[in-house]
Scaffold this motif. Structure first.
Motif, PDB file in Angstrom:
ATOM      1  N   THR A   2       0.837  -1.190   0.000  1.00 50.30           N
ATOM      2  CA  THR A   2       0.000   0.000   0.000  1.00 50.30           C
ATOM      3  C   THR A   2       0.875   1.245   0.000  1.00 50.30           C
ATOM      4  O   THR A   2       1.735   1.404   0.878  1.00 50.30           O
ATOM      5  N   TRP A 405     -15.103   0.651   3.129  1.00 48.24           N
ATOM      6  CA  TRP A 405     -14.481  -0.435   2.360  1.00 48.24           C
ATOM      7  C   TRP A 405     -13.403   0.122   1.434  1.00 48.24           C
ATOM      8  O   TRP A 405     -12.318  -0.442   1.319  1.00 48.24           O
ATOM      9  N   LEU A 406     -13.693   1.256   0.794  1.00 45.52           N
ATOM     10  CA  LEU A 406     -12.707   1.867  -0.102  1.00 45.52           C
ATOM     11  C   LEU A 406     -11.479   2.358   0.659  1.00 45.52           C
ATOM     12  O   LEU A 406     -10.354   2.277   0.168  1.00 45.52           O
ATOM     13  N   SER A 407     -11.705   2.878   1.864  1.00 49.29           N
ATOM     14  CA  SER A 407     -10.590   3.458   2.622  1.00 49.29           C
ATOM     15  C   SER A 407      -9.573   2.400   3.054  1.00 49.29           C
ATOM     16  O   SER A 407      -8.440   2.737   3.398  1.00 49.29           O
ATOM     17  N   ARG A 408      -9.969   1.128   3.034  1.00 50.25           N
ATOM     18  CA  ARG A 408      -9.033   0.056   3.371  1.00 50.25           C
ATOM     19  C   ARG A 408      -8.172  -0.352   2.176  1.00 50.25           C
ATOM     20  O   ARG A 408      -7.260  -1.155   2.320  1.00 50.25           O
ATOM     21  N   ARG A 409      -8.503   0.161   0.984  1.00 46.11           N
ATOM     22  CA  ARG A 409      -7.699  -0.102  -0.199  1.00 46.11           C
ATOM     23  C   ARG A 409      -6.551   0.894  -0.299  1.00 46.11           C
ATOM     24  O   ARG A 409      -6.531   1.905   0.394  1.00 46.11           O
ATOM     25  N   SER A 410      -5.642   0.614  -1.202  1.00 45.55           N
ATOM     26  CA  SER A 410      -4.581   1.577  -1.469  1.00 45.55           C
ATOM     27  C   SER A 410      -5.179   2.784  -2.175  1.00 45.55           C
ATOM     28  O   SER A 410      -6.274   2.715  -2.751  1.00 45.55           O
ATOM     29  N   SER A 411      -4.460   3.893  -2.153  1.00 43.37           N
ATOM     30  CA  SER A 411      -4.940   5.108  -2.802  1.00 43.37           C
ATOM     31  C   SER A 411      -5.186   4.881  -4.286  1.00 43.37           C
ATOM     32  O   SER A 411      -6.154   5.384  -4.851  1.00 43.37           O
ATOM     33  N   GLU A 413      -5.987   1.982  -5.843  1.00 44.73           N
ATOM     34  CA  GLU A 413      -7.177   1.164  -6.039  1.00 44.73           C
ATOM     35  C   GLU A 413      -8.452   1.976  -5.784  1.00 44.73           C
ATOM     36  O   GLU A 413      -9.419   1.900  -6.559  1.00 44.73           O
ATOM     37  N   ALA A 414      -8.460   2.735  -4.705  1.00 44.62           N
ATOM     38  CA  ALA A 414      -9.633   3.545  -4.373  1.00 44.62           C
ATOM     39  C   ALA A 414      -9.902   4.573  -5.470  1.00 44.62           C
ATOM     40  O   ALA A 414     -11.058   4.779  -5.879  1.00 44.62           O
TER      41      ALA A 414
END
Length: 504
Positions: A2, A405-411, A413-414
């Motif tokens: 990440t 859910w999006l905030s747990r992804r990398s910048s 991916e989000a």
């Protein structure tokens, strides 16, 4: 792996996104023109060109509140239009960018994020354009028509800011009393501008009391009390009930039956317009319910909420297919839609209340605000621009469930997911709106404004202007509706006494 952007890169990204928003809205509003109620609200018979006095403005504001619609928004509209037609194309990009930023702030606060990711700011700024892509008629009715932009889009941004303040305190963060005082002023103004945001703010404040079982701190009570007091004052405005009674009188039914039929018209209409948003909400509720580690009562509540919303979708679809015109619907179908709507809305609210320990209070407050914003549009059976605020809040309710859910992804991916779901539709809409608005503006300049100015210069007693524009969805549908606006247009352009404006 990440990758976390450095503070400098994040600031540059945020500045770039805000600048892009200002530029896009500015390019679009190069093609803006006065239309509809814009003329009606600033055409002082004693002065042409929209140059009204302070006494005229105050008298108009008092008439709005006491007799016409119970809103302060049209008073703001007059102030925005008073400097002249050059001012609004500069004001609108700032206003719309501020609204999008407020929506992003609400999403960030609902997710409990301390900082604003660039992808989240882009999401907030894309909500309004994405809605216009989904429902193209809203482009002319809510964005490019000044009266509706001030009546609906501006209050939406103020409501988002007010909800973000409530969520900040609900999340355990403290605010200085001066900020709470300014927040209370924002809440009161949000309430006074428009009845849609008034009912949304009041129910959201009530949800805070319920969620905390009445154990609120002094600062939360200040904001909740401001919302309740402002709502009570707004509901006492004579103009609000004069306008509401016109809807019932025009329907030909009694109040109760008109409300039941109105709800059975407006809710399925909103489903038809925004079915992708409804499906995202249904799926998000189910996915959160099926998340490993979710407590059984919470899982049961979330899955029940998702199931009842799916049932509502099926009922709305069957109703629309069975009664295409909606006016001839059998009473049993009307009652079925209304009962399922109430059950589904309550079930989702209960589910989000039960899940607030894991999801936070953001989804609950936004959902309750959506329900509150629908009280007047749904009861009146509206299928027009009055659904804009409910549609925006419905979209935000779905996003508040997706943002954690999006905030747990990398910048990266989000950002990609946000671009796919929101930014791309926003860009597609912008291209269509820019072309349509430009052609409408050229048409208005050459076929409407030029003849009116020529008639004013020559003292002609009759001037012909077209009724329809080349791209009706990119302008207010009754932009030059003469039966309502003829005298106001004549006053604005300073036509001779007794001059008539006619359609060829």
């Amino acid at each position: 792996m990440t990758l976390t952007p450095t503070p400098a890169r994040r600031r540059i990204g945020i500045a770039s996104v805000l600048l892009a928003s200002l530029l896009a809205w500015g390019l679009l509003h190069r093609h803006w023109f006065l239309s509809g109620d814009d003329y009606l609200f600033i055409a002082d018979p004693s002065s042409s060109g929209g140059r009204f006095s302070a006494a005229y403005w105050w008298a108009s504001l008092a008439d709005d509140w006491g007799n016409r619609n119970g809103r302060l928004a049209d008073g703001v509209l007059r102030l925005v239009l008073r400097p002249g037609p050059w001012f609004y194309p500069l004001f609108a990009p700032v206003m719309l960018t501020a609204v999008g930023t407020a929506l992003a702030l609400l999403l960030r606060t609902a997710a409990g994020l301390r900082r604003m990711p660039v992808w989240l700011l882009a999401a907030g700024l894309s909500v309004v354009p994405m809605i216009c892509w989904l429902v193209p008629a809203l482009t002319g009715d809510v964005i490019l028509w000044t009266a509706a932009a001030i009546n609906y889009t501006l209050p939406l941004g103020m409501l988002a800011g007010s909800l973000a303040l409530l969520l900040t305190l609900l999340g355990g963060r403290d605010l200085p009393w001066w900020a709470v005082g300014l927040g209370a002023v924002l809440v009161v103004l949000t309430d006074a501008l428009q009845e849609v945001t008034s009912s949304a703010m009041f129910l959201a404040a009530l949800a805070v009391v319920v969620a905390l079982a009445g154990r609120l701190g002094a600062k939360l009570w200040t904001l909740v009390g401001a919302a309740a007091a402002a709502f009570a004052v707004h509901m006492s405005a004579g103009g609000l009930w004069n306008r509401s009674s016109l809807v019932v009188d025009n329907s030909g039914d009694g109040f109760l039956l008109a409300t039941l039929r109105g709800m059975a018209t407006s809710v399925p209409g909103l489903w038809t317009r925004a079915w992708p948003v409804w499906l995202v909400l249904i799926a998000a509720l189910a996915l959160h319910g099926l998340q490993p580690g979710t407590e059984r009562p919470v899982r049961r509540a979330l899955l029940t909420g998702s199931g009842t919303m799916l049932a509502l979708a099926l009922v709305c679809g069957a109703y629309r297919n069975r009664y295409a015109t909606l006016e001839i619907a059998a009473l049993r179908w009307v009652l079925l839609v209304d009962v399922v709507t109430v059950i589904a809305f309550l079930a989702v609210g209960f589910a989000l209340l039960k899940a607030s320990k894991s999801l936070g209070h953001g989804p609950l407050l936004v959902w309750v605000a959506f329900v509150g914003s629908g009280l007047f549009p749904f009861a009146s059976g509206s299928l027009s621009r009055t659904q804009f605020v409910p549609l925006a809040l419905l979209t935000l309710a779905a996003l508040t469930l997706a943002v954690p859910w999006l905030s747990r992804r990398s910048s990266t991916e989000a950002s990609a997911l946000v671009a796919l779901a929101l930014v791309t539709p926003a860009l597609l809409w912008f291209d269509l709106a820019r072309v349509g608005a430009a052609q409408n503006r050229h048409f208005v300049d050459t076929r409407i404004v030029a003849p009116l100015e020529a008639a004013a210069a020559t003292g002609a007693l009759e001037v012909q202007i077209p009724e329809l524009l080349p791209h009706p969805s990119m302008a207010y549908s009754r932009a030059f509706y003469l039966e309502r606006y003829e005298q106001a247009i004549a006053d604005y352009y300073g036509l001779a006494d007794g001059a008539r404006i006619v359609n060829p």
